[in-house]
Design an enzyme around this catalytic site. Sequence first.
Site, short mmCIF file in Angstrom:
data_model
loop_
_atom_site.label_atom_id
_atom_site.label_comp_id
_atom_site.label_asym_id
_atom_site.label_seq_id
_atom_site.Cartn_x
_atom_site.Cartn_y
_atom_site.Cartn_z
CG LEU A 1 24.93 -13.67 -4.60
CD1 LEU A 1 25.32 -13.74 -3.12
CD2 LEU A 1 24.39 -12.28 -4.94
CD GLU B 1 35.05 -12.44 -6.27
OE1 GLU B 1 35.37 -11.37 -5.72
OE2 GLU B 1 34.96 -13.52 -5.67
N GLY B 2 31.24 -9.30 -8.35
CA GLY B 2 30.72 -7.92 -8.26
C GLY B 2 29.88 -7.76 -7.00
CG HIS B 3 26.10 -9.75 -6.76
ND1 HIS B 3 26.14 -10.71 -7.75
CD2 HIS B 3 25.08 -8.93 -7.09
CE1 HIS B 3 25.18 -10.49 -8.63
NE2 HIS B 3 24.52 -9.40 -8.26
CE LYS C 1 26.35 -5.11 -13.41
NZ LYS C 1 25.20 -5.35 -14.25
CB SER D 1 23.32 -12.41 -12.63
OG SER D 1 23.68 -11.83 -11.40
P1 AMP Z 1 21.81 -7.30 -9.38
O1 AMP Z 1 21.81 -8.60 -8.65
O2 AMP Z 1 22.23 -7.40 -10.81
O3 AMP Z 1 20.52 -6.54 -9.19
O4 AMP Z 1 22.94 -6.40 -8.71
C1 AMP Z 1 22.92 -6.13 -7.33
C2 AMP Z 1 23.94 -5.07 -7.01
O5 AMP Z 1 25.24 -5.52 -7.37
C3 AMP Z 1 23.70 -3.76 -7.79
O6 AMP Z 1 23.97 -2.66 -6.94
C4 AMP Z 1 24.70 -3.85 -8.90
O7 AMP Z 1 25.12 -2.59 -9.40
C5 AMP Z 1 25.85 -4.55 -8.20
N1 AMP Z 1 26.73 -5.20 -9.19
C6 AMP Z 1 26.37 -6.12 -10.11
N2 AMP Z 1 27.43 -6.44 -10.89
C7 AMP Z 1 28.48 -5.71 -10.45
C8 AMP Z 1 29.84 -5.58 -10.85
N3 AMP Z 1 30.34 -6.27 -11.86
N4 AMP Z 1 30.62 -4.72 -10.17
C9 AMP Z 1 30.12 -4.00 -9.13
N5 AMP Z 1 28.84 -4.07 -8.71
C10 AMP Z 1 28.03 -4.91 -9.37
#
Ligand code: AMP
Length: 247
Positions: free
Chosen positions: A31, A33-35, A147, A184
């Site tokens: 995790l 800041e995006g998450h 993203k 990540s």
């Molecule tokens: P992940 O763990 O990469 O599968 O991402 C989980 C969720 O977080 C997905 O909906 C991604 O689009 C979102 N996410 C990942 N990175 C970002 C970011 N930098 N800004 C906004 N949402 C993000």
Amino acid sequence: MINGIDGVKNIVASAKQRNENVGLVPTMGGLHEGHLSLIRRADNENEKVIVTVFVNPKQFGPEEDLDRYPRDLDRDMSLADEAGADVVFAPDANVIYPEGFSTYVNVEGLTDLLCGASRPGHFRGVITVCVKLFSIVRADRTYFGEKDAQQLRIIKRVVRDLNIPIEVVACPIIREPDGLAMSSRNVYLSPEQREGAVCLYNALLKAESLYDSGTRESGTIIREIEAVISGVPEAEIDYISIVDNDS
Ligand code: AMP
């Protein structure tokens, strides 16, 4: 932390009995800041927030990074908790895919383009796990980042096509101070690659400024994007496309 399906179902069932709204944030952990922005938004809009941390083997190709994908559940749990998660659902792979598992969900067309072209089977794995999570958690809303624009588009389509009773909420991209989208996977980058990676953001800014100043010929914009990215020795172009957001 909950790792069993019944455990999370029970929590949602008692929230529903109290007429509480439930928000679901699916993640693969690692995790950042995006998450956390998704979790905070879910926390603002729902009484109960379920964050899933599941490194979904079905969305990784055979040559991809399943084994080395960043995993730190303790850290993820404390970050999720601070951002407003009520429950972290972190099932093992054999809970989600028990012996004999053989049902997959795919969206035709949208999954063959862009990233789907170079990652065959990736979106089928993403869609399958999301549909399972929607069906286990039965949230009112689910939060996805812009993203992963193609993924977001595909999830919206599957929810519409299959009449899944959930609202898909799109959340803005969170970036590092220099403009690189948080991910990540950024931890894989060497210092030189990390420095060069901002070419993606710079290329988007260039495209935006061309568009804002009246350029409407996609080939022209694509050539300019290519020029920005080609200026970085470590960057290799997979594809550059300008497409209709819905199709
Ligand atoms: P992940 O763990 O990469 O599968 O991402 C989980 C969720 O977080 C997905 O909906 C991604 O689009 C979102 N996410 C990942 N990175 C970002 C970011 N930098 N800004 C906004 N949402 C993000």
